[in-house]
Design an enzyme around this catalytic site. Sequence first.
Site, short mmCIF file in Angstrom:
data_model
loop_
_atom_site.label_atom_id
_atom_site.label_comp_id
_atom_site.label_asym_id
_atom_site.label_seq_id
_atom_site.Cartn_x
_atom_site.Cartn_y
_atom_site.Cartn_z
N THR A 70 0.80 -1.20 0.18
CA THR A 70 0.08 0.15 0.20
C THR A 70 1.09 1.41 0.12
OG1 THR A 70 -0.14 0.38 2.43
CG2 THR A 70 -1.55 -1.34 1.60
N ASP A 71 0.08 2.42 -0.10
CA ASP A 71 1.15 3.74 -0.13
C ASP A 71 1.72 3.87 1.30
OD1 ASP A 71 0.51 4.18 -2.61
OD2 ASP A 71 -1.47 5.42 -2.05
N CYS A 72 1.20 3.39 2.24
CA CYS A 72 1.76 3.65 3.45
C CYS A 72 2.61 2.25 4.05
CB CYS A 72 0.77 4.07 4.53
SG CYS A 72 -0.74 3.16 4.65
N TYR A 73 2.20 1.15 3.56
CA TYR A 73 3.10 -0.29 3.76
C TYR A 73 3.45 -0.92 2.41
CZ TYR A 73 1.13 0.41 8.51
OH TYR A 73 0.99 0.59 9.73
#
Lengths: 405, 136
Positions: free
Chosen positions: A138-141
Amino acid sequence: MAKTLEEINEKIRRGEVVVVTAEEMIEIVREKGAKEAARTVDVVTTGTFGAMCSSGAMMNLGHAKPRIKLGGGQVTLNGVPAYAGLAAVDIYLGASALPESDPRNAVYPGEFRYGGGHVIEDLVAGKEVLLEATTYGTDCYPRRQISTFITLEEMNEAYLFNPRNGYQNYNVAVNRSKRTIYTYMGTLQADLGSANYSSAGQLSPLFNDPYYRAAGIGTRLFLAGGVGYVVWQGTQHSPGTKRSDNGIPLGGAGTLAVIGDMKQMDTRYLRGASFRGYGTSLMIGLGLPIPVLDEEVAAQTGISDDDILAPIVDYSGAYPNREPEVLGHVSYAQLKSGSIEVAGKTVPATPLSSYPRAREIAETLKEWISAGKFELTAPVAPIPGAESGQVMKPMPDRPPTAGLE
Amino acid sequence: MEVTHRIVLRFPPAVSGKPIVYRLVRDFDLVFNILKATIGLEDQGLMVMEITGEEANYRKATDYLSKQGVRLQPLHQDISKDDDLCTDCGACVGVCPSEALRIERPSMKVVLDPDSCVACGECITACPVRAMKLTF
């Protein structure tokens, strides 16, 4: 001559508390009577040590750099799959989880050498275990894969959260068929060749607290060598099970859900277990302290193996088919003598839960309390009692075929 | 030369009903003492005996037994219990055919009597914590 819990805790702090094990209490109540026993004894300690499959570990693994979101991905510890349907790095590993590569019962009876219970034991023993995970980015992970060794010490939180421990009574398992069978109650010889039982009897927590006065939500106890707490009634809690005149249920009844910090635990009281032909489990040591608040508690904690009856169940027929048939009841005194009578036949009886270790747990808890290291707690709220009439429900069997035609 | 051997004989189901052992005396002039005899799991016969006689006759007798489908194994004290691993749960006691594993009372601890052990190995897989070991 009632006492309050606060009075007992004050005695613990002053080093004046009188603590005995549930085994010692039997003699005291026999000799002095319940009234006098209630006056002289402040706390009775109990213990049990055996396989409790509904056990597992909740763990927060810390964040990788760059970050990885295990939630929604696949996670294994030493090849054993853990549940990863939570936040990014929270996982739950159950005692009976098996590696995908385990042959199970494809080669019957399977050996089940290593599963969730063993991973938990390895972690508590301080060993490195291999964490492997694949997931989506994901964008954050952004990270999608990780493979690293990790120890219990390196985790943030790691606690056992066991949905069902400390069963109040249990079946005596026998086998009426013509072949050996392999069950969670151990290997059972054909033609009533063996009878296996699994309770510490007179030392077991809920036999000494038959109506759950001591054990309720928030009760502090001994869990696998550390301090734990009751957090709820256990799954399948059946306080409405039929009881003898002395209040002791005649079959599986009350259960406890417990929680405790794995970093305090000791592998002497926590062991991965393999049951041939059945699967893996976790052997757990549990000890409940019971404040002797009045004569009623004294009488209840004075219960002995002669007073406790267990149902005999055929694990080659009635049990797998969920039939209610019971072949009779026997006392734990008879079971511990090494042989019982079933359908006119003398059958060797062997335990599956360790009485010596149950005794050791009750003794350890007694030492903790006597040394002022462990104070008692009153339940924050009770768990459902006998008056609730609550009993375990079966699973429905209602397939969707009609709607699909 | 006269010798004495302790051996474990395992009779498969097809053989366990046949008279075989008496021939050790009749045909091979051996003296035997049966230490243990059981019909165990899945109708398999198991016998532990001490055999005394001339070494040449003993060898001929064991050849004969093997040809009959009897499996032979020298009896050593080759099952051991790791007391650090053992939890005294008792799961091994119910599967032990020779009562070498038993519960000591009143301590309720599991004890292994090596003299009664027939090294059948049942306890090794029955032990939930793998405390039983086979050593050679």
